[in-house]
Design a protein around this motif. Structure first.
Motif, short mmCIF file in Angstrom:
data_model
loop_
_atom_site.label_atom_id
_atom_site.label_comp_id
_atom_site.label_asym_id
_atom_site.label_seq_id
_atom_site.Cartn_x
_atom_site.Cartn_y
_atom_site.Cartn_z
N ALA A 32 -23.50 -65.04 38.89
CA ALA A 32 -23.80 -63.76 38.23
C ALA A 32 -24.86 -64.02 37.17
O ALA A 32 -24.81 -65.04 36.47
CB ALA A 32 -22.54 -63.18 37.60
N TYR A 39 -26.03 -56.52 35.12
CA TYR A 39 -25.85 -57.89 35.64
C TYR A 39 -25.73 -57.85 37.16
O TYR A 39 -25.10 -56.96 37.73
CB TYR A 39 -24.60 -58.54 35.03
N LEU A 41 -24.81 -59.93 40.94
CA LEU A 41 -24.00 -60.98 41.56
C LEU A 41 -24.84 -61.58 42.68
O LEU A 41 -24.98 -60.98 43.74
CB LEU A 41 -22.69 -60.38 42.10
N ILE A 54 -20.72 -62.25 48.78
CA ILE A 54 -20.87 -61.17 47.78
C ILE A 54 -19.94 -60.01 48.12
O ILE A 54 -19.25 -59.46 47.25
CB ILE A 54 -22.34 -60.65 47.75
N LYS A 58 -16.79 -58.79 45.66
CA LYS A 58 -16.80 -57.45 45.06
C LYS A 58 -15.82 -56.48 45.73
O LYS A 58 -15.53 -55.42 45.18
CB LYS A 58 -18.20 -56.83 45.22
N ALA A 142 -28.64 -59.49 45.33
CA ALA A 142 -27.70 -59.23 44.23
C ALA A 142 -27.43 -57.74 44.05
O ALA A 142 -28.33 -56.99 43.71
CB ALA A 142 -28.24 -59.80 42.91
N SER A 144 -24.79 -55.10 41.78
CA SER A 144 -24.20 -55.21 40.44
C SER A 144 -22.95 -56.09 40.51
O SER A 144 -22.22 -56.08 41.51
CB SER A 144 -23.86 -53.82 39.91
N ALA A 145 -22.70 -56.84 39.41
CA ALA A 145 -21.67 -57.89 39.44
C ALA A 145 -20.28 -57.39 39.06
O ALA A 145 -19.53 -58.07 38.35
CB ALA A 145 -22.09 -59.04 38.53
N VAL A 159 -18.74 -58.93 33.21
CA VAL A 159 -18.70 -59.63 34.50
C VAL A 159 -17.44 -60.50 34.54
O VAL A 159 -16.71 -60.52 35.54
CB VAL A 159 -19.94 -60.54 34.69
N MET A 163 -14.82 -60.84 37.45
CA MET A 163 -15.11 -61.96 38.37
C MET A 163 -14.49 -63.29 37.97
O MET A 163 -14.73 -64.30 38.64
CB MET A 163 -16.64 -62.15 38.51
N ILE A 170 -21.24 -67.75 35.72
CA ILE A 170 -21.83 -66.53 35.14
C ILE A 170 -22.86 -66.99 34.12
O ILE A 170 -22.54 -67.79 33.22
CB ILE A 170 -20.77 -65.68 34.41
#
Ligand code: AMP
Ligand code: MG
Length: 344
Positions: A32, A39, A41, A54, A58, A142, A144-145, A159, A163, A170
């Protein structure tokens, strides 16, 4: 899995940390990282298996394609089929909060495009993001994280909340300046079309390409969006969010807050600076001045997350008129509120 946080100062970038993070990307793992919008991911955008991680991390629906992030315009050549002089007019806005969709080249893995024949590309301006992409020497896919459906993260702690234990690294590069996601423009058809409003507004983009269009779904909410990501429930806090726009909104919200309080519910308020004095008896957060939409976009997602930390049941928020940046902000607020947007 232990999640490591690498703190990097944008103005004095620790290259050893960038190298460490880039080695995770090269090994097919997730990192991230900050961008100027929210941010991201990230995974190696040319590695199908890495990109699939990913979706798993998520809980992202598999039909929702990813954006590839580049650190130089020259990286585009291998990724897309055709770039016209007309497309190039928009390149002046890069690096920045704009994503362009092109017909994809054969290099792009299916996980990135969700099986489609187009690819979304962004050249971010955040120095940490650029350093990571350059060091990894590959486009970084990527979204959004955040866990899918939650407000997008605008700082490393957001994040971490979603996560921790799920991804190995991160990068903490401070707050994202803009706070809402990029403007997504489809260049794969005959007319350039905005699929997701963002920091660059329709009014502004039309000055650059005069045939710029808004996706039907952004004009008429009963139409199905062309961008898969716009279909889903999104940006939602745990609390119920209700949004109010128009005359005498603060007085109306205050009355409603009192009613919910009587029912035993914990109410949080999101208001403009001009009105905040009225809400001293409730947990409230300021969205900045009513006339400062940049501040509103900067704080919107973090305020929704903060309200969840405060443990409120209902968030009552002031909204804004849907033009210029207000259109992009209300696009996010409507989804976060599951359309509980009320015009007084
Ligand atoms: P996120 O990165 O999570 O903010 O989402 C990226 C947005 O871009 C989502 O709304 C996606 O559906 C959209 N997107 C990415 N690639 C494409 C594409 N090839 N065609 C249309 N929309 C796309
Ligand atoms: Mg997202």
């Amino acid at each position: 899995m232990k999640t490591e946080i690498l703190k990097i100062n944008r103005d004095n970038i620790n290259i050893d940390f960038i190298k460490k993070a880039a080695s995770f990307i090269k090994n097919g793992d997730l990192v991230a990282f900050p961008t100027e919008t929210v941010y991201g991911l990230g995974a190696d955008g040319l590695n199908d298996e890495a990109c699939r991680k990913i979706f798993k991390a998520k809980g992202r629906p598999s039909d929702n394609p990813l954006i590839l992030h580049i650190s130089h315009i020259s990286m585009l050549d291998n990724l897309v089929e055709e770039i016209t002089d007309k497309h190039r007019k928009l390149f002046d806005l890069w690096p920045g909060p704009m994503t362009l969709i092109f017909k994809k080249s054969d290099l792009i893995p299916d996980a990135v495009t969700a099986g489609g024949d187009t690819v979304a590309i962004r050249f971010p301006s955040d120095k940490v993001a650029l350093a990571l992409i350059s060091q990894a020497n590959t486009p970084i896919a990527a979204p959004s994280a955040n866990i899918s459906g939650r407000p997008s993260p605008t700082k490393a702690s957001d994040v971490y909340q979603d996560m921790d234990g799920i991804i190995p690294v991160i990068i903490d590069g401070g707050e994202s300046n803009i706070g809402i996601e990029s403007t997504v423009i489809d260049l794969s058809g005959d007319e350039p079309t905005i699929l997701r409003p963002g920091f660059y507004t329709y009014e502004f983009l039309k000055e650059i390409l005069d045939d710029m269009k808004l996706d039907d779904s952004l004009v008429d909410s009963t139409k199905i969006p062309k961008s898969p990501g716009q279909k889903y429930k999104h940006y939602a806090p745990k609390a119920k969010l209700r949004v109010f726009i128009g005359e005498n909104v603060p007085a109306y919200i205050l009355k409603l807050a009192d009613k919910y309080k009587e029912e035993g519910k914990k109410v949080g308020i999101l208001v403009f600076d001009e009105d905040k004095d009225k809400f001293a008896s409730y947990p409230y957060l300021s969205l900045g001045s009513r006339n400062d939409l940049s501040t509103m976009s900067h704080v919107l997602f973090s305020s929704l997350r903060e309200m969840d930390r405060l443990g409120v049941d209902i968030i009552l928020a002031e909204g804004v008129r849907e033009n210029h940046l207000g259109k992009s902000i209300m696009n996010r607020m409507k989804k976060a509120a599951a359309n509980d947007v009320n015009y007084l």
